[in-house]
Design a protein around this motif. Structure first.
Motif, PDB file in Angstrom:
ATOM      1  N   SER A 220       0.812  -1.216   0.000  1.00  0.00           N
ATOM      2  CA  SER A 220       0.000   0.000   0.000  1.00  0.00           C
ATOM      3  C   SER A 220       0.843   1.261   0.000  1.00  0.00           C
ATOM      4  CB  SER A 220      -0.951  -0.002   1.202  1.00  0.00           C
ATOM      5  OG  SER A 220      -1.881  -1.056   1.098  1.00  0.00           O
ATOM      6  N   GLN A 222       3.322   2.725   1.763  1.00  0.00           N
ATOM      7  CA  GLN A 222       3.519   3.589   2.911  1.00  0.00           C
ATOM      8  C   GLN A 222       4.963   4.081   2.953  1.00  0.00           C
ATOM      9  OE1 GLN A 222       0.714   4.436   5.158  1.00  0.00           O
ATOM     10  NE2 GLN A 222       0.022   3.746   3.148  1.00  0.00           N
ATOM     11  N   THR A 250      -4.807  -1.426  -2.476  1.00  0.00           N
ATOM     12  CA  THR A 250      -5.772  -1.762  -1.431  1.00  0.00           C
ATOM     13  C   THR A 250      -5.467  -3.093  -0.761  1.00  0.00           C
ATOM     14  OG1 THR A 250      -7.272  -2.880  -2.990  1.00  0.00           O
ATOM     15  CG2 THR A 250      -7.559  -0.517  -2.693  1.00  0.00           C
ATOM     16  N   LEU A 253      -4.103  -2.758   2.845  1.00  0.00           N
ATOM     17  CA  LEU A 253      -5.146  -2.293   3.761  1.00  0.00           C
ATOM     18  C   LEU A 253      -6.142  -3.399   4.075  1.00  0.00           C
ATOM     19  CD1 LEU A 253      -5.725   1.196   2.151  1.00  0.00           C
ATOM     20  CD2 LEU A 253      -4.819   0.767   4.428  1.00  0.00           C
ATOM     21  N   GLY A 277       1.121   6.010   9.118  1.00  0.00           N
ATOM     22  CA  GLY A 277       0.061   6.511   8.243  1.00  0.00           C
ATOM     23  C   GLY A 277       0.023   8.024   8.166  1.00  0.00           C
ATOM     24  N   LEU A 306      -3.802   7.064   1.042  1.00  0.00           N
ATOM     25  CA  LEU A 306      -3.552   5.780   1.708  1.00  0.00           C
ATOM     26  C   LEU A 306      -3.045   6.008   3.126  1.00  0.00           C
ATOM     27  CD1 LEU A 306      -1.845   3.847  -1.223  1.00  0.00           C
ATOM     28  CD2 LEU A 306      -4.064   3.331  -0.236  1.00  0.00           C
ATOM     29  N   MET A 309      -5.963   6.403   5.396  1.00  0.00           N
ATOM     30  CA  MET A 309      -6.611   5.120   5.706  1.00  0.00           C
ATOM     31  C   MET A 309      -5.838   4.351   6.770  1.00  0.00           C
ATOM     32  SD  MET A 309      -7.419   3.996   1.778  1.00  0.00           S
ATOM     33  CE  MET A 309      -7.764   5.260   0.561  1.00  0.00           C
ATOM     34  N   VAL A 310      -4.510   4.355   6.677  1.00  0.00           N
ATOM     35  CA  VAL A 310      -3.698   3.649   7.663  1.00  0.00           C
ATOM     36  C   VAL A 310      -3.753   4.368   9.011  1.00  0.00           C
ATOM     37  CG1 VAL A 310      -1.348   2.922   8.237  1.00  0.00           C
ATOM     38  CG2 VAL A 310      -2.203   2.647   5.915  1.00  0.00           C
ATOM     39  N   TYR A 318     -11.929   1.301  12.063  1.00  0.00           N
ATOM     40  CA  TYR A 318     -11.716   0.502  10.866  1.00  0.00           C
ATOM     41  C   TYR A 318     -12.793   0.758   9.816  1.00  0.00           C
ATOM     42  CZ  TYR A 318      -8.814  -1.809  14.334  1.00  0.00           C
ATOM     43  OH  TYR A 318      -7.898  -2.061  15.315  1.00  0.00           O
ATOM     44  N   SER A 321     -11.776   3.755   7.715  1.00  0.00           N
ATOM     45  CA  SER A 321     -10.690   3.417   6.793  1.00  0.00           C
ATOM     46  C   SER A 321     -11.241   2.679   5.576  1.00  0.00           C
ATOM     47  CB  SER A 321      -9.651   2.554   7.511  1.00  0.00           C
ATOM     48  OG  SER A 321      -8.638   2.131   6.619  1.00  0.00           O
ATOM     49  N   LEU A 325     -11.484   4.042   1.699  1.00  0.00           N
ATOM     50  CA  LEU A 325     -10.905   3.229   0.630  1.00  0.00           C
ATOM     51  C   LEU A 325     -11.887   3.085  -0.540  1.00  0.00           C
ATOM     52  CD1 LEU A 325      -9.022  -0.125   1.197  1.00  0.00           C
ATOM     53  CD2 LEU A 325     -10.822  -0.016  -0.491  1.00  0.00           C
TER      54      LEU A 325
END
Length: 617
Positions: A220, A222, A250, A253, A277, A306, A309-310, A318, A321, A325
């Motif tokens: 993803s 990062q 994705t 994630l 994140g 992204l 989301m993290v 969750y 996130s 996404l």
């Protein structure tokens, strides 16, 4: 019926691979669109059964390994995450393939391109619909392989080959982390099934989550494992949209969301996830701000989103996130496909510095891009607003050691998103153009399939956020309760992104982009490019100077030469013996026999040494 989700893409892949040249471009297009439409209908019926009727489906397809040590079954596990992700992946793929028909019509290898996309989707469906870690790894590897094939589709270009290799090598790092995580899960839990693992969470699973987090960071994109993301833009624009919207980025994630229950038990891991994140969101925004390439800017934007989301996974929200996404998948696909249409219109020019004034020629692209960018910035009542604004709000009210820091970083990242979005649209459409007269006289306007695909994505981007704004409360995640309203500072916090948007627009229009937005640390990606260049150079020198020069060209070659020399001497003596069997000086005399025995012993030692070294290296 749901087994068709795996069977149909596989048969479609075989059909195009074996008979694509006979079907032709149009026949392949009709076949692919028909099969994907059937898959979309099956996914919608699955969504009704799983989410609305609150059921989960588990179908055991194949027993692969069953012994006292491990039990590996290929199980089709369809829950809320799988059902929603299937719709997102298949619908975006369907739109991208409609777009591809006109975008790649002049390419003689467009059938091969469709074949790679079907392989991409087939492996992504495997990844989404399984609860077994080894089977998920098959989909994990398949997505990486497919992305390599698609990014390097124009393999005669050096930059394309470089980008595909970088994506492949970066994801190999994540694969190593994933494999180690599989072995640790087998040791800790005695099982490789995700459902079994999360049903019996342990408090000492930190090491397991660290390795799976490393795998997710590579997949993803990062911070520290993100370099492959901008280089993947060297491939065709449709696959850039597919990679950055609904497939490859994705995967990491999804792995973290599947393991969310055991992540809850480790505050240390949650802090690491949140910091990684938030820094990814911020640094991705700064890199997008200074990017001068049309597609590269959107790629860094993906990296930043992204990171959001993290970050919210680290704060235990969750649902937010997952829904960011989903919403991000549609408006990011819209941005990429619109960018591809602009590049196609102005004869494959991607440099933002020589664009400008295109609002006079392609007003439709301006409107569509504006819709996508407003969703990206989280402008009120757009699709991105319903997920991104809640992420910022929940980071504000989260109590913890890092809550103030995380809120500040997410707020600054939102400001950077507004800045680079306005910079993006002003450079392309508003400022004075620097395009040549030849380019302006030979613009390639939209074709039918490009218009259809962009229209569908625009409608989805406008309405999906509002229509499904409360669905994040329906998913069965083990997350913290979402506070819909913020006391005391609620109105100020909610209006901050809008205030930033207005101020940024005024500043950019006032200065007319005369302020240089390029800094050396940002151009070098905060030193990550130099760091990876140093590490790769170190390993290359190590492998060349030690492994090759000393061992391969030195010791091993010397051993082979000595062995060859001794074999040559023995063969000469044997030849002499055969030529003169009745000679008085036979080699089988006592003197010569003792000498040959020593030679044979020496040769045996050399042979043994050679095979030992060969097995070691």
């Amino acid at each position: 019926m749901y087994i068709q989700l795996l069977i149909l893409p596989f048969l479609l892949f075989l059909s195009i691979g074996l008979f694509g040249r006979f079907l032709g471009i149009r026949g392949t297009f009709i076949l692919v669109i028909s099969i994907l439409t059937i898959l979309l209908i099956i996914s919608i019926s699955l969504l009704k059964e799983v989410v609305i009727e609150n059921n989960s489906i588990r179908i055991e397809l194949l027993k692969i390994v069953k012994n006292d040590i491990m039990d590996i079954n290929w199980t089709l596990y369809l829950d809320e995450i799988a059902s929603i992700m299937l719709i997102v992946v298949i619908s975006i793929t369907l739109i991208v393939l409609i777009y591809t028909y006109d975008y790649m019509i002049s390419d003689p290898h467009s059938i091969r391109f469709n074949l790679y996309i079907i392989l991409f989707i087939f492996t992504m469906i495997i990844l989404i619909t399984t609860s077994s870690l080894p089977i998920l790894f098959i989909g994990w590897e398949g997505v990486g392989l497919s992305s390599f094939l698609l990014i390097s589709f124009w393999f005669t270009r050096f930059d394309t080959t470089l980008g595909s290799l970088l994506a492949l090598f970066m994801n190999r790092i994540g694969d190593i982390f994933y494999l180690i995580g599989i072995f640790i899960s087998l040791i800790l839990y005695g099982s490789l099934d995700i459902i079994t693992i999360v049903s019996h969470p342990l408090f000492n699973s930190d090491l397991l989550i660290i390795f799976f987090l490393g795998a997710a960071m590579a997949k993803s994109a990062q911070l520290s494992l993100h370099l492959w993301l901008p280089y993947s833009m060297e491939g065709p624009t449709p696959i850039s949209a597919l990679i950055h919207a609904a497939t490859m980025v994705t995967a990491g994630l999804l792995l973290l969301l599947r393991l969310s229950i055991i992540i809850n038990y480790s505050d240390f891991i949650l802090i690491i996830i949140t910091i990684v994140g938030s820094l990814t969101a911020f640094i991705g925004g700064t890199l997008a701000l200074v990017s001068l390439d049309l597609k590269e800017l959107i790629a860094y934007s993906t990296m930043s989103q992204l990171g959001y989301m993290v970050t919210i996974i680290g704060l235990k929200y969750y649902n937010l996130s997952f829904f960011h996404l989903l919403f991000h998948a549609y408006f990011k696909a819209l941005l990429f496909l619109t960018a591809g249409s602009i590049i196609h219109t102005i004869l494959d020019i991607q440099d933002l510095r020589i664009m400008g004034g295109l609002i006079n020629w392609i007003k439709i692209s301006y409107i569509v891009l504006l819709i996508g960018l407003t969703s990206l910035t989280g402008f009120p009542f757009t699709t991105g607003f319903y997920s991104k604004e809640m992420i910022i709000n929940q980071s504000f009210i989260s109590y913890g050691l890092w809550s103030e820091f995380i809120y500040l970083i997410t707020l600054l990242s939102a400001l950077l998103t507004i800045l680079y979005s306005l910079n993006f649209i002003i450079r392309i459409f508003i400022k004075t153009t620097r395009l040549s007269i030849f380019t302006l006289k030979n613009l390639h306007y939209f074709s039918l399939h490009l218009t259809i695909s962009l229209t569908i994505l625009t409608i989805i981007t406008i309405f999906i956020g509002y229509l499904f704004r409360e669905w994040n409360l329906l998913l069965n995640f083990n997350n913290k309760e979402i506070n819909l309203f913020i006391s005391n500072y609620g109105l100020i916090i909610k209006l901050l992104p809008l205030i930033f948007f207005i101020l940024s627009f005024i500043i950019l229009m006032k200065w007319k982009l005369k302020v240089p937005l390029r800094f050396l640390p940002l151009e070098n990606q905060y030193g990550f490019k130099s760091l990876y260049t140093f590490i790769s150079g170190l390993f290359l020198n190590l492998s060349y100077r030690i492994l090759f020069k000393i061992f391969d060209s030195g010791y091993i070659d010397l051993l082979i030469s000595i062995m060859g020399l001794n074999i040559y001497k023995l063969s000469e003596k044997l030849t002499d013996f055969i030529d003169s069997p009745s000679s008085g000086s036979s080699i089988w005399s006592d003197k010569n026999l003792n000498g040959n025995k020593s030679n044979i012993q020496y040769l045996s030692i050399l042979l043994f040494s050679f095979f030992l070294i060969f097995n070691l290296f």
